[in-house]
Design an enzyme around this catalytic site. Sequence first.
Site, short mmCIF file in Angstrom:
data_model
loop_
_atom_site.label_atom_id
_atom_site.label_comp_id
_atom_site.label_asym_id
_atom_site.label_seq_id
_atom_site.Cartn_x
_atom_site.Cartn_y
_atom_site.Cartn_z
N PRO A 116 0.83 -1.21 0.00
CG PRO A 116 0.11 -0.89 2.21
CD PRO A 116 0.90 -1.82 1.34
CE LYS A 117 6.48 -0.38 -1.47
NZ LYS A 117 7.83 -0.57 -2.01
CE LYS A 118 -1.92 8.18 -0.27
NZ LYS A 118 -3.02 8.72 0.59
#
Length: 247
Positions: A116-118
Amino acid sequence: MDIESVRKNAFAMPLTSPAYPPGPYRFVNREFFIITYRTDRDRLRAVVPEPLQVPDDPLVSYEFIRMPDSTGFGDYTESGQVIPVTFGGKPGTYTLAMYLDDHPPLAGGRELWGFPKKLAKPVLATHKDTLVGTLDYGPVRVATGTMGYKHRALDLAEQQRRLELPNYLLKIIPHVDGTARICELARNYMVDITMKGAWTGPASLELAHHALAPVAELPVLEIVEARHLVADLTLALGEVVYDYLAK
């Protein structure tokens, strides 16, 4: 390009110039700064999806990770929250959110494993006698971690065992109509680990509220431990352990 060529070459987007190369993905001199803290039990259980289970002791590991040499992904830094869990009664970790500063591992992490990368700006550096990790989301500082630099060595075998635990991810990829096309619990491992150092020291962690980087929604109630690790390792590809869309 004919249909068979599309099938043969389809790995990642764009088709003619993928955002990242095929694995395996080897990391050299990967540096971890991990602060484990006790948080609110109800808030923790609210963000961990079944069938994962949260232990009675509500812990969160806040991580800053420097990756100066990684196959295909280059030189980058990331930061985020990882939660100790169990699956089928066996211990592991669940990655809640990660923030990083490099596009190939952002795209690859999301598309391949389901990380879950931002996009954000994490930094991990040594300032004289202090190891310092920070995370900025835009102009806002949302996390600051500090630790006394290499005050006491830790057992390398024990730290390797902890890195070898399975990690779980909630991988979500939408359909073109906006519904979920993929919604599954995935598992991956770090393998071929060579530990180069492990230390601990006095530590602190400050988290600030942000609408789009909600790290402070799991508040710091008590620091449990802090670890500074350096290792070479390979991030193996994953497997699906639960399909939320299966009938």
